[in-house]
Scaffold this motif. Structure first.
Motif, PDB file in Angstrom:
ATOM      1  N   LEU A  51       0.835  -1.206   0.000  1.00  0.00           N
ATOM      2  CA  LEU A  51       0.000   0.000   0.000  1.00  0.00           C
ATOM      3  C   LEU A  51       0.870   1.257   0.000  1.00  0.00           C
ATOM      4  N   ALA A  52       1.971   1.198   0.777  1.00  0.00           N
ATOM      5  CA  ALA A  52       2.858   2.358   0.860  1.00  0.00           C
ATOM      6  C   ALA A  52       3.522   2.632  -0.481  1.00  0.00           C
ATOM      7  N   MET A  53       3.955   1.553  -1.173  1.00  0.00           N
ATOM      8  CA  MET A  53       4.583   1.760  -2.484  1.00  0.00           C
ATOM      9  C   MET A  53       3.579   2.373  -3.449  1.00  0.00           C
ATOM     10  N   GLN A  54       2.336   1.869  -3.380  1.00  0.00           N
ATOM     11  CA  GLN A  54       1.285   2.431  -4.221  1.00  0.00           C
ATOM     12  C   GLN A  54       1.071   3.915  -3.905  1.00  0.00           C
ATOM     13  N   GLY A  55       1.106   4.234  -2.603  1.00  0.00           N
ATOM     14  CA  GLY A  55       0.925   5.620  -2.183  1.00  0.00           C
ATOM     15  C   GLY A  55       2.034   6.509  -2.692  1.00  0.00           C
ATOM     16  N   ILE A  56       3.295   6.033  -2.593  1.00  0.00           N
ATOM     17  CA  ILE A  56       4.427   6.825  -3.085  1.00  0.00           C
ATOM     18  C   ILE A  56       4.275   7.058  -4.578  1.00  0.00           C
ATOM     19  N   TRP A  57       3.911   5.976  -5.295  1.00  0.00           N
ATOM     20  CA  TRP A  57       3.720   6.110  -6.735  1.00  0.00           C
ATOM     21  C   TRP A  57       2.652   7.145  -7.035  1.00  0.00           C
ATOM     22  N   ARG A  58       1.544   7.127  -6.285  1.00  0.00           N
ATOM     23  CA  ARG A  58       0.467   8.068  -6.552  1.00  0.00           C
ATOM     24  C   ARG A  58       0.894   9.506  -6.244  1.00  0.00           C
ATOM     25  N   THR A  59       1.667   9.686  -5.180  1.00  0.00           N
ATOM     26  CA  THR A  59       2.165  11.026  -4.861  1.00  0.00           C
ATOM     27  C   THR A  59       3.023  11.566  -5.992  1.00  0.00           C
ATOM     28  N   ILE A  60       3.961  10.715  -6.494  1.00  0.00           N
ATOM     29  CA  ILE A  60       4.851  11.168  -7.565  1.00  0.00           C
ATOM     30  C   ILE A  60       4.053  11.446  -8.834  1.00  0.00           C
ATOM     31  N   TRP A  61       3.116  10.548  -9.139  1.00  0.00           N
ATOM     32  CA  TRP A  61       2.272  10.723 -10.320  1.00  0.00           C
ATOM     33  C   TRP A  61       1.521  12.054 -10.247  1.00  0.00           C
ATOM     34  N   LEU A  62       0.948  12.315  -9.074  1.00  0.00           N
ATOM     35  CA  LEU A  62       0.197  13.562  -8.869  1.00  0.00           C
ATOM     36  C   LEU A  62       1.105  14.777  -9.055  1.00  0.00           C
ATOM     37  N   LEU A  63       2.317  14.692  -8.484  1.00  0.00           N
ATOM     38  CA  LEU A  63       3.268  15.796  -8.581  1.00  0.00           C
ATOM     39  C   LEU A  63       3.622  16.064 -10.031  1.00  0.00           C
ATOM     40  N   TRP A 138     -10.058  11.784  -7.546  1.00  0.00           N
ATOM     41  CA  TRP A 138      -8.815  12.290  -8.121  1.00  0.00           C
ATOM     42  C   TRP A 138      -8.965  13.407  -9.141  1.00  0.00           C
ATOM     43  N   PRO A 139     -10.057  13.490  -9.971  1.00  0.00           N
ATOM     44  CA  PRO A 139     -10.108  14.630 -10.890  1.00  0.00           C
ATOM     45  C   PRO A 139     -10.111  15.972 -10.150  1.00  0.00           C
ATOM     46  N   TYR A 140     -10.770  16.005  -8.992  1.00  0.00           N
ATOM     47  CA  TYR A 140     -10.819  17.260  -8.238  1.00  0.00           C
ATOM     48  C   TYR A 140      -9.454  17.587  -7.648  1.00  0.00           C
ATOM     49  N   GLY A 141      -8.761  16.541  -7.160  1.00  0.00           N
ATOM     50  CA  GLY A 141      -7.413  16.765  -6.626  1.00  0.00           C
ATOM     51  C   GLY A 141      -6.475  17.286  -7.696  1.00  0.00           C
ATOM     52  N   VAL A 142      -6.507  16.632  -8.877  1.00  0.00           N
ATOM     53  CA  VAL A 142      -5.640  17.055  -9.972  1.00  0.00           C
ATOM     54  C   VAL A 142      -5.983  18.479 -10.389  1.00  0.00           C
ATOM     55  N   LEU A 143      -7.285  18.777 -10.496  1.00  0.00           N
ATOM     56  CA  LEU A 143      -7.697  20.112 -10.932  1.00  0.00           C
ATOM     57  C   LEU A 143      -7.221  21.174  -9.931  1.00  0.00           C
ATOM     58  N   ALA A 144      -7.441  20.943  -8.644  1.00  0.00           N
ATOM     59  CA  ALA A 144      -7.068  21.944  -7.640  1.00  0.00           C
ATOM     60  C   ALA A 144      -5.560  22.172  -7.630  1.00  0.00           C
ATOM     61  N   THR A 215      -7.217  14.621   2.258  1.00  0.00           N
ATOM     62  CA  THR A 215      -8.442  15.069   2.932  1.00  0.00           C
ATOM     63  C   THR A 215      -9.666  14.875   2.051  1.00  0.00           C
ATOM     64  N   ILE A 216      -9.472  14.601   0.756  1.00  0.00           N
ATOM     65  CA  ILE A 216     -10.640  14.317  -0.084  1.00  0.00           C
ATOM     66  C   ILE A 216     -10.603  12.862  -0.527  1.00  0.00           C
ATOM     67  N   THR A 217     -10.095  11.994   0.326  1.00  0.00           N
ATOM     68  CA  THR A 217     -10.127  10.532   0.199  1.00  0.00           C
ATOM     69  C   THR A 217      -9.236   9.965  -0.902  1.00  0.00           C
ATOM     70  N   MET A 218      -8.285  10.757  -1.444  1.00  0.00           N
ATOM     71  CA  MET A 218      -7.308  10.139  -2.335  1.00  0.00           C
ATOM     72  C   MET A 218      -6.255   9.431  -1.497  1.00  0.00           C
ATOM     73  N   VAL A 219      -5.825   8.232  -1.933  1.00  0.00           N
ATOM     74  CA  VAL A 219      -4.889   7.447  -1.121  1.00  0.00           C
ATOM     75  C   VAL A 219      -3.462   7.680  -1.618  1.00  0.00           C
ATOM     76  N   ASP A 220      -2.838   8.772  -1.184  1.00  0.00           N
ATOM     77  CA  ASP A 220      -1.425   8.973  -1.470  1.00  0.00           C
ATOM     78  C   ASP A 220      -0.631   8.471  -0.258  1.00  0.00           C
ATOM     79  N   ILE A 221       0.676   8.721  -0.237  1.00  0.00           N
ATOM     80  CA  ILE A 221       1.498   8.143   0.831  1.00  0.00           C
ATOM     81  C   ILE A 221       1.089   8.702   2.203  1.00  0.00           C
ATOM     82  N   TYR A 222       0.658   9.950   2.217  1.00  0.00           N
ATOM     83  CA  TYR A 222       0.222  10.542   3.482  1.00  0.00           C
ATOM     84  C   TYR A 222      -1.024   9.827   4.019  1.00  0.00           C
TER      85      TYR A 222
END
Lengths: 269, 253
Positions: A51-63, A138-144, A215-222
């Motif tokens: 789960l943590a690796m997935q979270g790190i990947w999602r954080t980097i992807w988002l960045l 995630w669309p809202y997270g990416v947009l913001a 805080t909007i239920t996206m599962v990043d590393i945090y």
């Protein structure tokens, strides 16, 4: 005084850096790391590692995604403010002021809760092919995050576009370049080069903004660390690991930009 | 009064925007303004604490011994590399835990730490790292001959700081410090994560209770924006005052 103040950093290479007090500090740091490995609780780690690796990947992807989209938005925003007519520059400046004047957390919640409560009431959105995506977070997270990055970077690009020497643009015109060619070959590359040092800092700030999407239920590393805390009641260890992960990503960003800057010749005419 | 009557008759979800934002209890306007007030309080406190840490930190980084210098470098690097959200959680949990353990060790009862004090402390430590770097740069921008001259006159360090270093570095520090103030006002929103009742958290509560998300988040955004724009006016004045009698930055090069 200045020579005394900088004496600690004048030593060249590893031998200059590795002064006696630093060796002692390193040993203390190593002891702290070893102590935290052996005395703190890490038994939850294997179970949560995937789960943590997935979270790190999602954080980097988002960045990466929000930074690239943000810059793509920031270039027209900066150009409109630096050289546009008033009906383009006024909206662009207003957008940057609003984004920079309100907290990102508020913008995120406005988009997620506000749009999220508005969309289900509109029939044609419910019927459109986008609806399965719009129901997720995630669309809202990416947009913001994209809008936020564009707002801050638009201001930087304004300064960068305005800072390119006029002679360069006049020379391009004297060569008979069309406006688009001159923009693509002369104005934009030089502006990007001027913005590059600021861009490194802004990217680190963007990385530090990504955990807000938890805080909007996206599962990043945090969010993974928060879940560990809730499931196992282990408080400090996930947070420590989280800090280490973010520091590692920050280090990678800083190094990457340093290499990028070194590749570009610094002599500006 | 009229708003109160309407608010009492019609359920909150169905009434108009102005009833929702009314200052009287059925409306949430008063709560929002109280939230803004506590946001400003935290921002002021954290900024002040950050400045104190920053002055000490900048002095330590410039004139301290090698160990102090390295430790301060570590502090500013770590705080600037880790998201504020993570730092807030860490310091919030660890800080309150530590204070209570110390109290117990000295034979006192554990206390429930005031959210305001904890928020100011946590954000102050974050701000301190940034202002350390800003002030260090500003002190280095002072023509160093001025400090040497003051030392040659035999000024003690405290007087030197008060009469020479602080006033001379102010014009160089103000752009960075102004930025930090704007960051401080926006970072208070992060305390909503730990459940502190500042403007963003109040807004979320109000929006959740009435389902009028757009109304409340836009209203809160307008309040934050007003705070930023008002700060910008003040900053412009302070900058003009601090620059008084010094040549423009572009001319000193």
């Amino acid at each position: 005084m200045a020579s005394e103040a900088t004496a600690g950093t004048t030593g060249k290479g590893a031998a200059g850096w590795l002064q006696p007090h630093r060796v002692v500090l390193l040993i203390i740091a190593l002891a702290i790391v070893l102590a935290s490995i052996f005395y703190l609780r890490w038994d939850w780690l294997p179970a949560y590692l995937p789960l943590a690796m997935q979270g790190i990947w999602r954080t980097i992807w988002l960045l990466v995604v929000t930074s690239i989209l943000g810059i793509a938005l920031a270039i027209p925003l900066g150009l409109a403010q630096a050289a546009g007519p008033w009906f383009l520059s006024v909206p662009a400046r207003t957008f940057c002021t609003i984004i920079r004047g309100t907290p990102l957390l508020l913008q995120l919640w406005l988009l997620y809760y506000g749009l999220g409560s508005l969309f289900p009431q509109i029939p044609w959105i419910r019927d459109s092919f986008l609806w399965p995506y719009l129901r997720q977070a995630w669309p809202y997270g990416v947009l913001a995050l994209t809008l936020s990055f564009a707002g801050y970077e638009g201001e930087v690009m304004r300064g960068a576009f305005a800072g390119v020497p006029r002679g360069q643009l006049e020379a391009a015109r004297a060569f008979g370049m069309r406006r688009w060619t001159a923009f693509r070959r002369i104005w934009l590359p030089q502006a990007l080069q001027r913005a590059l040092p600021t861009l490194a800092g802004e990217s680190v700030l963007q990385l530090k903004a990504t955990p807000l999407v938890a805080t909007i239920t996206m599962v990043d590393i945090y969010a993974v660390a928060s879940r560990v805390r809730q499931d196992t009641f282990v408080t400090y260890e996930p947070l420590l690991l989280l800090a280490v992960v973010y520091m590692a990503i920050t280090g990678i960003i800083v190094l990457a930009f340093r290499r990028l800057e070194a590749r570009i010749p610094t002599r500006v005419g | 009064m009229e708003a109160k009557l309407i608010g009492a008759i019609i359920p909150a979800a169905a009434s108009g925007i102005f009833d929702l934002l009314a200052l009287e209890p059925p409306g949430w306007g008063g709560n929002l303004l109280r939230g803004l007030l506590s946001s400003v309080q935290i921002a002021l406190g954290a900024y002040g604490l950050g400045l104190l840490i920053g002055i000490g930190g900048a002095y330590g980084r410039l004139y301290g011994g090698p160990v102090v210098r390295d430790l301060l470098g570590l502090y500013t690097t770590v705080v600037r590399a880790v998201p504020e959200l993570v730092l807030i959680l860490m310091l919030y949990f660890a800080g309150t835990d530590l204070v209570n353990r110390i109290l117990i060790a000295f034979g006192h009862q554990p206390v429930d730490i005031n959210g305001l004090v904890a928020g100011i402390g946590v954000l102050g430590i974050v701000q301190g790292a940034y202002s350390t770097e800003v002030l260090r740069g500003a002190i280095l921008s002072i023509p160093q001959g001025q400090i040497e001259a003051a030392r040659a006159y035999g000024m003690p360090p405290g007087l030197l700081l008060r009469r020479i270093t602080l006033p001379a570095m102010l014009p160089f520090a103000i752009p960075g410090l102004a930025n930090l103030w704007l960051i401080a006002t926006k970072d208070t929103a992060l305390l909503a994560i730990v459940g502190f009742n500042e403007l963003t958290q109040t807004t979320r509560l109000a929006a959740g209770a009435t389902k009028a998300y757009f109304t409340f988040f836009l209203a809160a955004g307008a309040l934050y924006l007003a705070l930023t724009l008002f700060s910008n006016v003040i900053i412009a004045r302070v900058e003009r005052w601090a620059r008084c009698g010094t040549p423009k930055l572009s001319e000193t090069r």
